[in-house]
Design a protein around this motif. Structure first.
Motif, mmCIF file in Angstrom:
data_model
loop_
_atom_site.group_PDB
_atom_site.id
_atom_site.type_symbol
_atom_site.label_atom_id
_atom_site.label_comp_id
_atom_site.label_asym_id
_atom_site.label_seq_id
_atom_site.Cartn_x
_atom_site.Cartn_y
_atom_site.Cartn_z
ATOM 1 N N GLY A 1 54.411 20.945 53.689
ATOM 2 C CA GLY A 1 53.815 22.229 54.034
ATOM 3 C C GLY A 1 52.718 22.641 53.072
ATOM 4 N N ARG A 2 52.254 23.869 53.260
ATOM 5 C CA ARG A 2 51.165 24.365 52.447
ATOM 6 C C ARG A 2 51.392 25.822 52.065
ATOM 7 N N LEU A 3 50.848 26.201 50.939
ATOM 8 C CA LEU A 3 50.862 27.578 50.473
ATOM 9 C C LEU A 3 49.563 27.851 49.734
ATOM 10 N N ARG A 4 49.193 29.123 49.680
ATOM 11 C CA ARG A 4 48.064 29.508 48.855
ATOM 12 C C ARG A 4 48.512 30.588 47.887
ATOM 13 N N LEU A 5 48.329 30.312 46.617
ATOM 14 C CA LEU A 5 48.638 31.288 45.579
ATOM 15 C C LEU A 5 47.369 32.046 45.207
ATOM 16 N N SER A 6 47.553 33.321 44.906
ATOM 17 C CA SER A 6 46.447 34.161 44.457
ATOM 18 C C SER A 6 46.799 34.771 43.110
ATOM 19 N N ARG B 1 35.894 39.115 43.487
ATOM 20 C CA ARG B 1 37.214 39.656 43.836
ATOM 21 C C ARG B 1 38.182 39.626 42.657
ATOM 22 N N ASN B 2 37.690 39.190 41.499
ATOM 23 C CA ASN B 2 38.549 39.063 40.301
ATOM 24 C C ASN B 2 39.797 38.247 40.604
ATOM 25 N N THR B 3 39.619 37.180 41.349
ATOM 26 C CA THR B 3 40.761 36.422 41.857
ATOM 27 C C THR B 3 40.547 34.918 41.694
ATOM 28 N N VAL B 4 41.640 34.242 41.374
ATOM 29 C CA VAL B 4 41.675 32.786 41.359
ATOM 30 C C VAL B 4 42.743 32.342 42.348
ATOM 31 N N TYR B 5 42.413 31.341 43.138
ATOM 32 C CA TYR B 5 43.334 30.845 44.162
ATOM 33 C C TYR B 5 43.774 29.423 43.836
ATOM 34 N N LEU B 6 44.954 29.105 44.316
ATOM 35 C CA LEU B 6 45.412 27.715 44.264
ATOM 36 C C LEU B 6 45.902 27.356 45.657
ATOM 37 N N GLN B 7 45.114 26.569 46.360
ATOM 38 C CA GLN B 7 45.520 26.080 47.675
ATOM 39 C C GLN B 7 46.350 24.826 47.478
ATOM 40 N N ALA C 1 46.171 23.183 37.304
ATOM 41 C CA ALA C 1 44.745 23.146 37.596
ATOM 42 C C ALA C 1 44.056 24.232 36.790
ATOM 43 N N SER C 2 42.799 23.966 36.437
ATOM 44 C CA SER C 2 42.006 24.965 35.736
ATOM 45 C C SER C 2 40.562 24.849 36.172
ATOM 46 N N ARG C 3 39.859 25.965 36.008
ATOM 47 C CA ARG C 3 38.444 26.009 36.398
ATOM 48 C C ARG C 3 37.704 26.872 35.400
ATOM 49 N N THR C 4 36.596 26.347 34.881
ATOM 50 C CA THR C 4 35.793 27.107 33.938
ATOM 51 C C THR C 4 34.739 27.927 34.670
ATOM 52 N N THR C 5 34.110 28.842 33.951
ATOM 53 C CA THR C 5 33.028 29.611 34.553
ATOM 54 C C THR C 5 31.868 28.706 34.940
ATOM 55 N N ARG D 1 45.668 17.041 46.510
ATOM 56 C CA ARG D 1 46.533 17.920 47.313
ATOM 57 C C ARG D 1 46.291 19.403 47.016
ATOM 58 N N PHE D 2 45.957 19.726 45.793
ATOM 59 C CA PHE D 2 45.744 21.116 45.386
ATOM 60 C C PHE D 2 44.265 21.362 45.130
ATOM 61 N N THR D 3 43.843 22.603 45.405
ATOM 62 C CA THR D 3 42.462 22.989 45.164
ATOM 63 C C THR D 3 42.428 24.354 44.495
ATOM 64 N N ILE D 4 41.740 24.442 43.375
ATOM 65 C CA ILE D 4 41.589 25.722 42.682
ATOM 66 C C ILE D 4 40.197 26.265 42.957
ATOM 67 N N THR D 5 40.150 27.539 43.291
ATOM 68 C CA THR D 5 38.869 28.211 43.505
ATOM 69 C C THR D 5 38.891 29.538 42.764
ATOM 70 N N ARG D 6 37.709 30.022 42.519
ATOM 71 C CA ARG D 6 37.580 31.238 41.714
ATOM 72 C C ARG D 6 36.556 32.137 42.373
ATOM 73 N N GLU D 7 36.923 33.390 42.630
ATOM 74 C CA GLU D 7 35.999 34.366 43.201
ATOM 75 C C GLU D 7 35.818 35.501 42.209
ATOM 76 N N ASN D 8 34.752 35.446 41.441
ATOM 77 C CA ASN D 8 34.512 36.480 40.435
ATOM 78 C C ASN D 8 34.367 37.866 41.058
#
Length: 117
Positions: A15-20, A74-80, A48-52, A65-72
């Motif tokens: 399955g899949r989940l998205r963390l915020s 929205r002040n939010t980081v996601y982990l798909q 997972a980590s992501r720099t500016t 399998r996992f993807t990290i994204t960052r939306e400045n």
């Protein structure tokens, strides 16, 4: 700044989940934002980590399998998280590091992900 993690839950194998991870303030000051996890009886590990600047680092166990994204904005980081496996079961924590703030490191409260076989 406080970090609030959302999105954990129970999901079946495959399955899949998205963390915020939502910050109470701007995340622009954070050089690095990421996700860690801690399974029962194990040490906390980087997922997972992501720099500016856009540099991304994944644990070998989640690559592809996992993807990290960052939306400045929205002040939010996601982990798909896709193709979840029972061994992904853990409490997931978001983390933020800034070389300009004091304290320099912040943690969210954790969200439980359980993958059933």
């Amino acid at each position: 700044v406080q970090l609030q993690a959302y999105g954990g839950g129970l999901v079946q194998d495959g399955g899949r989940l998205r963390l915020s991870c939502v910050a109470s303030g701007s995340i622009v000051s954070f050089n690095v934002m990421g996700w860690y996890r801690q399974a029962p009886g194990k040490q906390r590990e980087l997922v997972a980590s992501r720099t500016t600047g856009g540099t991304i680092n994944y644990a070998d166990s989640v690559k592809g399998r996992f993807t990290i994204t960052r939306e400045n904005t929205r002040n939010t980081v996601y982990l798909q998280m896709d193709s979840l496996k029972p061994e992904d079961t853990a409490v997931y924590y978001c983390n933020a590091y800034s070389s300009r703030l004091n304290p320099s490191e912040y943690w969210g409260q954790g969200t439980l992900v359980t993958v059933s076989s």
